[in-house]
Each structure stands twice: as C-alpha cells, then as structure tokens.
Design a protein around this motif. Sequence first.
Motif, PDB file in Angstrom:
ATOM      1  N   LYS A   1       0.838  -1.206   0.000  1.00 28.03           N
ATOM      2  CA  LYS A   1       0.000   0.000   0.000  1.00 28.03           C
ATOM      3  C   LYS A   1       0.871   1.254   0.000  1.00 28.03           C
ATOM      4  CE  LYS A   1      -3.943  -1.914   2.527  1.00 28.03           C
ATOM      5  NZ  LYS A   1      -4.696  -1.852   3.797  1.00 28.03           N
ATOM      6  N   PHE A   2       1.929   1.226   0.819  1.00 30.73           N
ATOM      7  CA  PHE A   2       2.860   2.356   0.872  1.00 30.73           C
ATOM      8  C   PHE A   2       3.478   2.587  -0.505  1.00 30.73           C
ATOM      9  CE2 PHE A   2       7.040   4.258   1.820  1.00 30.73           C
ATOM     10  CZ  PHE A   2       6.665   5.319   2.623  1.00 30.73           C
ATOM     11  N   GLY A   3       3.809   1.511  -1.187  1.00 27.68           N
ATOM     12  CA  GLY A   3       4.362   1.613  -2.535  1.00 27.68           C
ATOM     13  C   GLY A   3       3.374   2.211  -3.518  1.00 27.68           C
ATOM     14  N   ILE A   4       2.114   1.827  -3.410  1.00 26.93           N
ATOM     15  CA  ILE A   4       1.081   2.382  -4.286  1.00 26.93           C
ATOM     16  C   ILE A   4       0.931   3.880  -4.045  1.00 26.93           C
ATOM     17  CG2 ILE A   4      -1.412   2.376  -4.746  1.00 26.93           C
ATOM     18  CD1 ILE A   4      -1.268  -0.709  -4.194  1.00 26.93           C
ATOM     19  N   VAL A   5       0.916   4.276  -2.784  1.00 25.63           N
ATOM     20  CA  VAL A   5       0.853   5.705  -2.466  1.00 25.63           C
ATOM     21  C   VAL A   5       2.094   6.408  -3.004  1.00 25.63           C
ATOM     22  CG1 VAL A   5       0.865   7.411  -0.583  1.00 25.63           C
ATOM     23  CG2 VAL A   5      -0.664   5.435  -0.460  1.00 25.63           C
ATOM     24  N   GLY A   6       3.241   5.762  -2.892  1.00 22.26           N
ATOM     25  CA  GLY A   6       4.487   6.341  -3.389  1.00 22.26           C
ATOM     26  C   GLY A   6       4.482   6.554  -4.892  1.00 22.26           C
ATOM     27  N   VAL A   7       3.951   5.585  -5.626  1.00 27.94           N
ATOM     28  CA  VAL A   7       3.862   5.734  -7.085  1.00 27.94           C
ATOM     29  C   VAL A   7       2.935   6.903  -7.423  1.00 27.94           C
ATOM     30  CG1 VAL A   7       2.999   4.650  -9.205  1.00 27.94           C
ATOM     31  CG2 VAL A   7       4.452   3.354  -7.643  1.00 27.94           C
ATOM     32  N   SER A   8       1.789   6.967  -6.742  1.00 30.86           N
ATOM     33  CA  SER A   8       0.872   8.085  -7.006  1.00 30.86           C
ATOM     34  C   SER A   8       1.530   9.409  -6.631  1.00 30.86           C
ATOM     35  CB  SER A   8      -0.456   7.899  -6.257  1.00 30.86           C
ATOM     36  OG  SER A   8      -0.324   8.140  -4.867  1.00 30.86           O
ATOM     37  N   ASN A   9       2.311   9.408  -5.558  1.00 33.34           N
ATOM     38  CA  ASN A   9       3.024  10.617  -5.135  1.00 33.34           C
ATOM     39  C   ASN A   9       4.014  11.067  -6.207  1.00 33.34           C
ATOM     40  OD1 ASN A   9       4.067  12.658  -3.330  1.00 33.34           O
ATOM     41  ND2 ASN A   9       5.811  11.315  -3.033  1.00 33.34           N
ATOM     42  N   THR A  10       4.710  10.126  -6.802  1.00 26.87           N
ATOM     43  CA  THR A  10       5.675  10.452  -7.853  1.00 26.87           C
ATOM     44  C   THR A  10       4.969  11.093  -9.047  1.00 26.87           C
ATOM     45  OG1 THR A  10       7.106   8.652  -7.137  1.00 26.87           O
ATOM     46  CG2 THR A  10       7.431   9.480  -9.376  1.00 26.87           C
ATOM     47  N   VAL A  11       3.851  10.519  -9.450  1.00 30.47           N
ATOM     48  CA  VAL A  11       3.085  11.071 -10.574  1.00 30.47           C
ATOM     49  C   VAL A  11       2.566  12.467 -10.232  1.00 30.47           C
ATOM     50  CG1 VAL A  11       0.991  10.777 -11.971  1.00 30.47           C
ATOM     51  CG2 VAL A  11       2.465   8.811 -11.499  1.00 30.47           C
ATOM     52  N   ILE A  12       1.974  12.596  -9.048  1.00 27.36           N
ATOM     53  CA  ILE A  12       1.438  13.895  -8.605  1.00 27.36           C
ATOM     54  C   ILE A  12       2.556  14.931  -8.558  1.00 27.36           C
ATOM     55  CG2 ILE A  12       0.477  15.116  -6.598  1.00 27.36           C
ATOM     56  CD1 ILE A  12      -1.633  13.558  -8.135  1.00 27.36           C
ATOM     57  N   SER A  13       3.689  14.553  -8.002  1.00 30.61           N
ATOM     58  CA  SER A  13       4.814  15.481  -7.894  1.00 30.61           C
ATOM     59  C   SER A  13       5.269  15.961  -9.265  1.00 30.61           C
ATOM     60  CB  SER A  13       5.975  14.788  -7.165  1.00 30.61           C
ATOM     61  OG  SER A  13       7.072  15.659  -7.045  1.00 30.61           O
ATOM     62  N   TYR A  14       5.390  15.050 -10.211  1.00 29.01           N
ATOM     63  CA  TYR A  14       5.842  15.439 -11.549  1.00 29.01           C
ATOM     64  C   TYR A  14       4.812  16.334 -12.241  1.00 29.01           C
ATOM     65  CZ  TYR A  14       7.775  15.412 -16.180  1.00 29.01           C
ATOM     66  OH  TYR A  14       8.284  15.824 -17.385  1.00 29.01           O
ATOM     67  N   VAL A  15       3.547  15.995 -12.106  1.00 28.50           N
ATOM     68  CA  VAL A  15       2.492  16.821 -12.711  1.00 28.50           C
ATOM     69  C   VAL A  15       2.499  18.214 -12.091  1.00 28.50           C
ATOM     70  CG1 VAL A  15      -0.023  17.101 -12.917  1.00 28.50           C
ATOM     71  CG2 VAL A  15       1.041  14.896 -13.451  1.00 28.50           C
ATOM     72  N   LEU A  16       2.579  18.289 -10.767  1.00 25.61           N
ATOM     73  CA  LEU A  16       2.613  19.593 -10.086  1.00 25.61           C
ATOM     74  C   LEU A  16       3.837  20.401 -10.520  1.00 25.61           C
ATOM     75  CD1 LEU A  16       1.563  18.509  -6.497  1.00 25.61           C
ATOM     76  CD2 LEU A  16       0.274  20.033  -8.020  1.00 25.61           C
ATOM     77  N   TYR A  17       4.979  19.741 -10.588  1.00 27.89           N
ATOM     78  CA  TYR A  17       6.209  20.408 -11.029  1.00 27.89           C
ATOM     79  C   TYR A  17       6.023  20.970 -12.442  1.00 27.89           C
ATOM     80  CZ  TYR A  17      10.941  21.031 -12.791  1.00 27.89           C
ATOM     81  OH  TYR A  17      12.070  21.558 -13.371  1.00 27.89           O
ATOM     82  N   SER A  18       5.534  20.141 -13.344  1.00 29.07           N
ATOM     83  CA  SER A  18       5.381  20.548 -14.746  1.00 29.07           C
ATOM     84  C   SER A  18       4.386  21.689 -14.903  1.00 29.07           C
ATOM     85  CB  SER A  18       4.943  19.357 -15.598  1.00 29.07           C
ATOM     86  OG  SER A  18       5.915  18.349 -15.556  1.00 29.07           O
ATOM     87  N   VAL A  19       3.240  21.567 -14.268  1.00 27.72           N
ATOM     88  CA  VAL A  19       2.205  22.598 -14.369  1.00 27.72           C
ATOM     89  C   VAL A  19       2.706  23.918 -13.778  1.00 27.72           C
ATOM     90  CG1 VAL A  19      -0.087  23.279 -13.499  1.00 27.72           C
ATOM     91  CG2 VAL A  19       0.261  20.995 -14.465  1.00 27.72           C
ATOM     92  N   THR A  20       3.356  23.836 -12.618  1.00 25.98           N
ATOM     93  CA  THR A  20       3.887  25.051 -11.990  1.00 25.98           C
ATOM     94  C   THR A  20       4.960  25.686 -12.863  1.00 25.98           C
ATOM     95  OG1 THR A  20       3.433  24.139  -9.799  1.00 25.98           O
ATOM     96  CG2 THR A  20       4.955  25.995  -9.906  1.00 25.98           C
TER      97      THR A  20
END
Length: 167
Positions: free
Chosen positions: A38-57
């Motif tokens: 579960k922690f890994g699944i949250v981590g993968v989603s975190n990586t995607v969210i982080s990259y999207v936030l970085y790119s959009v910003t």
Amino acid sequence: MVWNIVDKIVRVIVGGFFRLLKKDYTASVHEGLMQFVKFGIVGVSNTVISYVLYSVTLIALKAGGLLPKFDYLVATVIAFVLSVLWSFYWNNKFVFTMEEGQTRNIWKALVKTYISYSFTGLFLNSILMVLWVQVLGVSEFIAPIINLLVSVPVNFFINKFWAFKAR
C-alpha cells in the motif's frame, strides 16, 4: 475489488516463496507486507502527482515570465510541499490506519512526514547518488532507480515507526 485481487496475488506469490523456504507465512507477515505494498502504491501516485505539479507550476511560471532564473526551483518546492501532503493524506487514511482506541496527533504526524520525506528524498538520495555515480561508476540514469531500493524501505520504516506511530 482490485485490492482483493492484489491481496490474493501477494498471498500466492509470497506464500509460495515462503513454502519453498519452509517458513511460515503468518497473517502478521502478510499484513506487514500488504502495508508495504500500500505504501508503494501511495508512493507511485506521489511520484506522478509530484511530476504533474512540477510541470504545471513550471509551465505557469514560464508563461507568466515569473522568476525566470529560479522557476524550476520554485516549481520543485511547490511540487514537494503538495506531493508530500498528498502522501500524508493517503498514508494516514489507507496505509497506517489506527486500531480502535488508538490516537494520533495529526499535526505532529504531518511535521514528521515532511521530515521523513526530506531526509530520504533529499539527504539520503543525495548521498547515495554520490556513492553510486562517483564511487561505484553507476550511470546517472540508473542511480536514482537503485536509490529507490534503499530509500523506499527506509522511508516506510520511518513513517511506520515514527511519523504515523499511534498512541
């Protein structure tokens, strides 16, 4: 439903591996492993969210002509702050759930989560990058992947036994 399928797959694969080693695959071992999954699944989603936030910003800052020399750094900080908040929410709700009668100071857990992610995401990964690239000659493109093998379990244990520890 999807979670039940993941649970069954882990039971079959890891249970089979334990049988090969003639070890008991207990319910507590399975529970701990599933918490890590579960922690890994949250981590993968975190990586995607982080990259999207970085790119959009970054795109927004560039489009607005704001902070042209530091836009990528501002985007990095914003992505870090918001993606760790994302991870905290899902780890608290989905991974490190509390048993009945347990309590957790949510603000204290949040601060500890930021400290944990700062340690593994900045400090530990930087040291490991130097080790892999400069000392052992590993490619700069492969080294971050190797880092995950160290930083994800370390981050899991820091979060499990410190940041999200219930009282």
